[in-house]
Design a protein around this motif. Structure first.
Motif, PDB file in Angstrom:
ATOM      1  N   VAL A 263     -12.937   2.230   6.180  1.00 31.68           N
ATOM      2  CA  VAL A 263     -13.004   0.819   5.788  1.00 31.68           C
ATOM      3  C   VAL A 263     -11.838   0.047   6.401  1.00 31.68           C
ATOM      4  N   VAL A 264     -10.660   0.649   6.411  1.00 35.70           N
ATOM      5  CA  VAL A 264      -9.513  -0.007   7.035  1.00 35.70           C
ATOM      6  C   VAL A 264      -9.785  -0.231   8.528  1.00 35.70           C
ATOM      7  N   GLU A 265     -10.373   0.771   9.182  1.00 37.54           N
ATOM      8  CA  GLU A 265     -10.712   0.626  10.608  1.00 37.54           C
ATOM      9  C   GLU A 265     -11.714  -0.507  10.819  1.00 37.54           C
TER      10      GLU A 265
ATOM     11  N   ASP B  27     -10.684  -8.881  14.712  1.00 30.84           N
ATOM     12  CA  ASP B  27     -10.422  -8.962  16.152  1.00 30.84           C
ATOM     13  C   ASP B  27      -9.414  -7.931  16.645  1.00 30.84           C
ATOM     14  N   GLY B  28      -9.385  -6.772  15.972  1.00 25.10           N
ATOM     15  CA  GLY B  28      -8.577  -5.671  16.480  1.00 25.10           C
ATOM     16  C   GLY B  28      -7.168  -5.582  15.946  1.00 25.10           C
ATOM     17  N   SER B  29      -6.753  -6.489  15.069  1.00 26.92           N
ATOM     18  CA  SER B  29      -5.393  -6.431  14.515  1.00 26.92           C
ATOM     19  C   SER B  29      -5.380  -6.949  13.084  1.00 26.92           C
ATOM     20  N   LEU B  30      -4.670  -6.236  12.218  1.00 27.35           N
ATOM     21  CA  LEU B  30      -4.518  -6.662  10.824  1.00 27.35           C
ATOM     22  C   LEU B  30      -3.225  -7.437  10.601  1.00 27.35           C
ATOM     23  N   LEU B  31      -2.331  -7.419  11.567  1.00 26.51           N
ATOM     24  CA  LEU B  31      -1.002  -8.000  11.404  1.00 26.51           C
ATOM     25  C   LEU B  31      -1.088  -9.491  11.081  1.00 26.51           C
ATOM     26  N   GLY B  32      -0.610  -9.839   9.900  1.00 33.44           N
ATOM     27  CA  GLY B  32      -0.574 -11.230   9.471  1.00 33.44           C
ATOM     28  C   GLY B  32      -1.898 -11.800   9.006  1.00 33.44           C
ATOM     29  N   LYS B  33      -2.977 -11.009   9.040  1.00 34.62           N
ATOM     30  CA  LYS B  33      -4.288 -11.506   8.624  1.00 34.62           C
ATOM     31  C   LYS B  33      -4.354 -11.585   7.090  1.00 34.62           C
ATOM     32  N   ARG B  34      -4.880 -12.704   6.614  1.00 38.12           N
ATOM     33  CA  ARG B  34      -5.021 -12.909   5.166  1.00 38.12           C
ATOM     34  C   ARG B  34      -6.349 -12.297   4.704  1.00 38.12           C
ATOM     35  N   ILE B  35      -6.257 -11.229   3.956  1.00 38.44           N
ATOM     36  CA  ILE B  35      -7.452 -10.494   3.521  1.00 38.44           C
ATOM     37  C   ILE B  35      -7.539 -10.526   2.004  1.00 38.44           C
ATOM     38  N   THR B  36      -8.695 -10.916   1.513  1.00 40.15           N
ATOM     39  CA  THR B  36      -8.955 -10.911   0.074  1.00 40.15           C
ATOM     40  C   THR B  36      -9.836  -9.720  -0.270  1.00 40.15           C
ATOM     41  N   VAL B  37      -9.364  -8.900  -1.179  1.00 38.28           N
ATOM     42  CA  VAL B  37     -10.104  -7.729  -1.642  1.00 38.28           C
ATOM     43  C   VAL B  37     -10.763  -8.075  -2.970  1.00 38.28           C
ATOM     44  N   LEU B  38     -12.080  -8.039  -2.995  1.00 41.36           N
ATOM     45  CA  LEU B  38     -12.839  -8.321  -4.212  1.00 41.36           C
ATOM     46  C   LEU B  38     -13.073  -7.006  -4.947  1.00 41.36           C
ATOM     47  N   GLY B  39     -12.280  -6.777  -5.973  1.00 42.87           N
ATOM     48  CA  GLY B  39     -12.420  -5.575  -6.781  1.00 42.87           C
ATOM     49  C   GLY B  39     -11.229  -4.642  -6.673  1.00 42.87           C
ATOM     50  N   ALA B  40     -10.753  -4.197  -7.835  1.00 42.08           N
ATOM     51  CA  ALA B  40      -9.663  -3.219  -7.894  1.00 42.08           C
ATOM     52  C   ALA B  40     -10.072  -1.982  -8.683  1.00 42.08           C
ATOM     53  N   ALA B  41     -10.957  -2.149  -9.660  1.00 38.51           N
ATOM     54  CA  ALA B  41     -11.423  -1.010 -10.459  1.00 38.51           C
ATOM     55  C   ALA B  41     -12.246  -0.074  -9.588  1.00 38.51           C
ATOM     56  N   PHE B  42     -12.320   1.201  -9.997  1.00 38.82           N
ATOM     57  CA  PHE B  42     -13.076   2.153  -9.184  1.00 38.82           C
ATOM     58  C   PHE B  42     -14.577   1.921  -9.280  1.00 38.82           C
ATOM     59  N   LYS B  43     -15.011   1.182 -10.310  1.00 35.92           N
ATOM     60  CA  LYS B  43     -16.419   0.831 -10.467  1.00 35.92           C
ATOM     61  C   LYS B  43     -16.497  -0.419 -11.322  1.00 35.92           C
ATOM     62  N   PRO B  44     -17.628  -1.154 -11.281  1.00 31.79           N
ATOM     63  CA  PRO B  44     -17.754  -2.340 -12.129  1.00 31.79           C
ATOM     64  C   PRO B  44     -17.866  -1.980 -13.602  1.00 31.79           C
ATOM     65  N   GLU B  45     -17.626  -2.971 -14.445  1.00 32.19           N
ATOM     66  CA  GLU B  45     -17.655  -2.819 -15.909  1.00 32.19           C
ATOM     67  C   GLU B  45     -16.597  -1.828 -16.396  1.00 32.19           C
ATOM     68  N   SER B  46     -15.450  -1.815 -15.711  1.00 36.06           N
ATOM     69  CA  SER B  46     -14.360  -0.919 -16.082  1.00 36.06           C
ATOM     70  C   SER B  46     -13.049  -1.536 -15.622  1.00 36.06           C
ATOM     71  N   ASP B  47     -11.950  -1.192 -16.319  1.00 33.51           N
ATOM     72  CA  ASP B  47     -10.623  -1.598 -15.846  1.00 33.51           C
ATOM     73  C   ASP B  47      -9.839  -0.393 -15.341  1.00 33.51           C
ATOM     74  N   ASP B  48     -10.553   0.695 -15.053  1.00 26.34           N
ATOM     75  CA  ASP B  48      -9.959   1.956 -14.643  1.00 26.34           C
ATOM     76  C   ASP B  48      -9.649   1.922 -13.142  1.00 26.34           C
TER      77      ASP B  48
ATOM     78  N   GLN C  40      -2.277  -3.470   3.480  1.00 27.20           N
ATOM     79  CA  GLN C  40      -0.965  -4.107   3.437  1.00 27.20           C
ATOM     80  C   GLN C  40       0.052  -3.327   4.263  1.00 27.20           C
ATOM     81  N   LEU C  41      -0.005  -2.000   4.195  1.00 25.58           N
ATOM     82  CA  LEU C  41       0.916  -1.180   4.982  1.00 25.58           C
ATOM     83  C   LEU C  41       0.751  -1.425   6.476  1.00 25.58           C
ATOM     84  N   GLN C  42      -0.462  -1.836   6.873  1.00 22.99           N
ATOM     85  CA  GLN C  42      -0.723  -2.088   8.289  1.00 22.99           C
ATOM     86  C   GLN C  42      -0.524  -3.550   8.680  1.00 22.99           C
ATOM     87  N   GLY C  43       0.125  -4.291   7.781  1.00 23.11           N
ATOM     88  CA  GLY C  43       0.559  -5.631   8.145  1.00 23.11           C
ATOM     89  C   GLY C  43      -0.279  -6.778   7.654  1.00 23.11           C
TER      90      GLY C  43
END
Length: 437
Positions: free
Chosen positions: A302-304, A311-332, A346-349
């Protein structure tokens, strides 16, 4: 019937509330005073749909109480052990510290005829060992292993209306006295037609490990097929539809995506492999190593794909991640692939913003260095790319036409293959799915 439930985490809190709903008098016991305070106020210390309402309902009847004193188990006829069995640090095996502490702590409060019921997921052989401790202290008490099959987000319904019961007793006999006791405990769902199977201890212990391993294998299989589809220009969603029509295979759990996570599947298959090795049967489960490897590889993939989308680089790109829980209907967020991917981005910039309806507090404790935004509309503002990584319904229902006006660039990576690709592309989005052309 008077029942004690030892361990009031996810499994125990739900089980205690549901047993009270079935009409029993229940005391929930846990060493965590904060957890007991929350549950006593009819507030679940985690998110599970319907649980807060159920806690309020049954506490108003007076049938459910919570305490941190293990002595409160005295006088109960049935004692459920529902504590956690996390993965050992630095190892694959399960940590049985909490199970052992619960079992040994309970011994002084047992009476002749009491039934101790293990619900925790444990390595095979644990029940036989604990049964020996039980016999030494209270020979007339009985140990049953009764594995749980809860799905987070559906735990209340799965407890009140399960698809099966498994009772593991010492001799595997229907005539074992504990079988009749558990039938009384579960009288309502049994009367509604829930089937049950009586086995010996080892078989009952293996049921949960085997079931989770099968589900994990099915998920990793379709994710492996997604890799092949990407290389071949095929569509893994249509592939899954086609093979799922075979009733020997079935369509469930054939959804390609970012892989599985949570507090059960990853640690359970690793503990299963570790225990098989201890028993000298490690070759039987070597395939699970590849199941685990495929699952972890999805996160890197997914990171790739996100890098390609940007466009081949993550450096400085503003990325929004929709979802943090491992599945919906959970806060786990335990072993959450969504959160792991966000951290890798984030580690890749990348400049990462994470949003989720329920899991942000837990996510912030796990990865405090990430930026979190509770409001999804704010989170997507000026984003260079969106990554849908947890398939909450509100994300599935997003309007791509309206959303295009909020982002800097209309680019989306559908990590769960739940969006309508044609609709998003028609709205001007660059759409990427997993295993889809």
């Amino acid at each position: 019937m008077r029942i004690s439930v030892i361990g009031c985490g996810y499994l125990g809190a739900v089980h205690a509330a549901c047993m009270a709903k079935l009409g029993h008098e229940v005391v929930g016991i846990d060493v965590d005073a904060r957890k007991i305070e929350e549950l006593s106020a009819a507030r679940a210390p985690f998110y599970e749909p319907g649980l807060d309402d159920l806690l309020r309902e049954v506490q108003e009847t007076g049938r459910l109480s919570f305490t941190s004193e293990l002595s409160a188990a005295a006088g109960s006829a049935v004692h459920f052990i529902c504590v956690g069995t996390p993965q050992k640090k630095g190892e694959n095996g399960a940590d049985l510290t909490y199970v052992d502490a619960a079992a040994t702590g309970l011994l002084p409060y047992l009476s002749p005829g009491d039934v101790v019921v293990g619900k925790s997921t444990v390595p095979v052989g644990t029940a036989s060992r604990l049964a020996g401790l039980l016999r030494a202290e209270q020979p007339d008490a009985h140990l049953v292993w009764n594995p749980e099959f809860l799905r987070e987000g559906h735990a209340v319904a799965d407890t009140l209306h399960p698809d099966r019961f498994v009772y593991g007793v010492f001799d595997g006999s229907e005539d074992h006295p504990a079988v009749a006791v558990l039938d009384d405990v579960y009288a309502a769902p049994r009367a509604a037609g829930t089937p049950r199977l009586v086995t010996d201890h080892p078989t009952a212990e293996l049921v949960k490990a085997a079931a989770n391993s099968f589900l994990a294998t099915k998920i990793s299989f379709i994710n492996a097929m997604a890799e092949v589809c990407e290389a071949a220009g095929a569509d893994v969603t249509q592939l899954a539809d086609a093979i799922g029509m075979d009733d020997r295979i079935g369509r469930k759990f054939l959804n390609a995506g970012i892989g599985f996570g949570g507090g059960c599947l990853p640690k359970d298959i690793r503990a299963f492999m570790a225990r098989a090795g201890e028993l000298g049967a490690d070759q039987a489960l070597t395939f699970l190593r590849e199941v685990d490897a495929i699952n972890m590889r999805r996160r890197t993939r997914v990171v790739e794909l996100a890098r390609d989308l940007c466009d081949g680089s993550l450096l400085g790109k503003r990325i929004t991640v929709l979802g943090a829980a491992f599945k919906p209907e959970s806060d786990d967020v335990r072993d959450s692939p969504a959160l792991s991917i966000a951290a890798q981005l984030q580690l890749q910039g990348a400049v990462v913003t994470v949003t989720d309806p329920k899991a942000l507090a837990n996510a912030a404790r796990r990865f405090p260095e990430l930026h979190y935004e509770t409001d999804a509309a704010t989170a997507v503002q000026n984003a260079d790319a969106l990554l849908l990584l947890t398939e909450w319904q509100e994300y599935r229902d997003l309007d791509p036409y309206a959303l295009a006006r909020s982002v800097a660039l209309p680019r989306v990576l559908d990590g769960r293959n739940v969006l309508d690709a044609d609709k998003w592309r028609a709205a001007g989005w660059t759409y990427r799915g997993l295993g889809r052309p």
